[in-house]
Design an enzyme around this catalytic site. Structure first.
Site, PDB file in Angstrom:
ATOM      1  CG  ASP A   6      -1.844  -1.212   1.236  1.00  0.00           C
ATOM      2  OD1 ASP A   6      -2.184  -1.709   0.150  1.00  0.00           O
ATOM      3  OD2 ASP A   6      -2.191  -1.675   2.344  1.00  0.00           O
ATOM      4  CE  LYS A  21       2.211  -2.363  -4.349  1.00  0.00           C
ATOM      5  NZ  LYS A  21       2.014  -2.005  -2.925  1.00  0.00           N
ATOM      6  CB  THR A  69      -9.712  -6.307   3.719  1.00  0.00           C
ATOM      7  OG1 THR A  69      -8.651  -5.513   4.275  1.00  0.00           O
ATOM      8  CG2 THR A  69      -9.122  -7.495   2.987  1.00  0.00           C
ATOM      9  N   GLY A  76      -4.579  -4.237  -3.790  1.00  0.00           N
ATOM     10  CA  GLY A  76      -5.588  -3.208  -4.052  1.00  0.00           C
ATOM     11  C   GLY A  76      -4.822  -1.958  -4.425  1.00  0.00           C
ATOM     12  CG  HIS A  77      -2.096  -1.930  -6.979  1.00  0.00           C
ATOM     13  ND1 HIS A  77      -1.195  -2.468  -7.852  1.00  0.00           N
ATOM     14  CD2 HIS A  77      -1.806  -2.495  -5.768  1.00  0.00           C
ATOM     15  CE1 HIS A  77      -0.393  -3.309  -7.206  1.00  0.00           C
ATOM     16  NE2 HIS A  77      -0.759  -3.353  -5.944  1.00  0.00           N
ATOM     17  CD  GLN A  90       0.723  -8.856  -2.647  1.00  0.00           C
ATOM     18  OE1 GLN A  90       1.402  -9.514  -3.420  1.00  0.00           O
ATOM     19  NE2 GLN A  90      -0.513  -8.530  -2.924  1.00  0.00           N
ATOM     20  NE  ARG A  95       6.133 -31.206  -7.684  1.00  0.00           N
ATOM     21  CZ  ARG A  95       7.127 -32.001  -7.297  1.00  0.00           C
ATOM     22  NH1 ARG A  95       8.102 -32.272  -8.121  1.00  0.00           N
ATOM     23  NH2 ARG A  95       7.138 -32.529  -6.106  1.00  0.00           N
TER      24      ARG A  95
END
Ligand code: GDP
Ligand code: IMO
Ligand code: MG
Length: 421
Positions: free
Chosen positions: A13, A16, A300, A40-41, A223, A143
């Site tokens: 946060d 970015k 959130t 969340g950008h 992040q 995998r």
């Protein structure tokens, strides 16, 4: 040409989304390389605000190609919601966005598992965004995962049911109620939408761009470094490599192809979710940072924990990422503080520690250096020469300690509130 990387140096946060949007006119391609809808950008321009979770922050610029890299874990339901939201803006996202076939899918039971596992952890919970990130990366590494490319195969449903049943079996170990019906309906609607996009082998796409020497690429981190799976405050981290190296594995480019590394940090610190945070404030200053900075999670809505700038952690992030340029955001949030503090070292077990140690989960006491506040409104300032002397002193100190120049100072959430130095 090389790929420039923009990434967060703190606990996420940092701004970015805003800065990628500001820089997009300089680039032809913007690419996400890790994380998922835990991100969340936020972008603000022309009096409107947009929060992007999976879609790269270059999407609002007409001639920019946006890519979702193979390192991303993609939730089709959230993807569809975002694309639907963008439809209001009268452009066709399918023409601007391509998705790596090797990106992994988040299926409904990943989200249920995330919630069940967090609940079982009780007071030790990570504070996950519950978007299924941890379980999805777990399946990738073990995998078992499904990838975007699989949705084009005739046996996709068979593979889906197989993975879902593994998850349902695991869920019997948890005391957790869930209903998958609606989640599944939205998942399959999202899958159908994804099929209408250009699904690519991103490693070829990006390396071809690099060869043509005209196409400028910016990789957009999600992040922050302190949430990196290897170098963050483990186990209170996310499940991907948020650091610069993640851009190589998350888009298929060689380390020698990385150009500028733009490290972004807030003029103070925030963290959302659990885990250590040495400079966290529990007093009126902390509350003031939260109020003035509107520090509530973009994904959130949770209140973000707030504290002073942590230079020990910042220097560590600069080192791990090989940062070549710094970007400082939210300087305006400090406008009315008489005194501003910066942690320059930690005291651990009575000893002064100047470097970021293995573990900060125990008792870590920050040692602060104090700066005089600037006590003026930065938000209308447009150029370097308007900036107050106290802010320039604050910046100069950060530059001296990190040995990296601060090239951009952000003084408000809007695209326009940006000072390029
Ligand atoms: P990201 O995840 O790094 O893109 O950051 P977020 O969007 O989650 O959180 C950053 C918040 O700060 C958003 O609400 C932005 O609109 C806002 N923001 C970004 N830069 C600035 C700034 O310089 N000043 C202020 N006051 N707000 C900013
Ligand atoms: P952007 O890209 C801030 C945090 C969560 C939690 C931990 C693990 O907007 O900066 P996860 O959902 O990955 O299992 O959560 O990481 N977290 C973030 N904090 N910004 C983010 O993204 C985050 N993505 C995850 O709060 O503590
Ligand atoms: Mg965010």
């Amino acid at each position: 040409m090389k790929v420039d990387v923009l990434l967060g140096l703190q606990w996420g946060d940092e701004g970015k989304g805003k800065i990628v949007d500001v820089l997009t006119p300089e680039y032809n391609v913007i690419s996400r390389f890790q994380g998922g809808a835990n991100a969340g950008h936020t972008l603000e321009f022309n009096n409107s605000k947009h929060v992007l979770h999976l879609i790269p922050s270059g999407i609002f610029h007409e001639n920019t190609i946006n890519l979702i890299g193979n390192g991303v874990v993609l939730d089709p339901a959230i993807f569809k919601q975002e694309i639907d939201d963008l439809k209001k803006f009268n452009f066709d996202a399918t023409q601007r966005l391509s998705i790596a076939k090797k990106a992994n899918l988040i299926i409904p039971t990943h989200k249920i598992l995330d919630a069940a596992k967090e609940q079982a952890k009780g007071k030790d919970k990570i504070g996950s965004t519950l978007k299924g990130i941890g379980p999805a990366y777990t399946d990738k590494v073990s995998r078992n995962a499904l990838r975007i490319g699989d949705i084009l195969e005739s046996n996709f449903m068979e593979k889906y049911e197989k993975l879902k049943n593994i998850h349902l079996n695991t869920l019997t170990l948890y005391d957790f109620d869930f209903d998958i019906t609606e989640l599944e309906a939205k998942f399959f609607e999202g899958i159908e939408l994804i099929k209408t996009f250009n699904l690519i082998d991103i490693e070829h796409t990006v390396n071809n761009y690099l060869k043509d020497k005209k196409t400028k690429i910016l990789a957009e981190g999600a992040q922050g470094t302190m949430l990196d799976i290897d170098f963050g405050s483990y186990p209170f981290v996310t499940s991907s490599n948020t650091v610069c190296a993640g851009a190589c594995t998350g888009m298929g480019i060689a380390p020698s192809k990385i150009g500028e590394v733009k490290g972004i940090f807030k003029a103070y610190c925030t963290r959302v979710g659990s885990g250590p945070f040495p400079t966290e404030l529990f007093d009126a200053d902390g509350q003031k940072l939260r109020d003035v900075g509107h520090e509530y999670g973009s994904t959130t809505g949770r209140p973000r924990r707030c504290g002073w700038l942590d230079l020990v952690a910042l220097k560590y992030s600069v080192m791990i990422n090989g940062v070549t340029e710094l970007i400082m955001t939210k300087a305006d949030v400090l406008d009315s503080f008489e005194t501003i503090k910066v942690a320059v070292a930690y005291k651990i077990d009575g000893k002064q520690v100047d470097f970021f140690p293995y573990d900060i989960c125990g008792s870590v006491e920050p040692i602060y250096k104090e700066f005089k506040g600037w006590n003026c409104d930065l938000t209308k300032m447009k150029s370097e020469n308007e900036l107050p002397a106290e802010l320039l002193e604050y910046i100069a100190y950060i530059e001296k300690e990190t040995e990296v120049p601060v090239k951009i100072v952000s003084v408000g959430p809007d695209r326009e509130a940006t000072i390029i130095r």
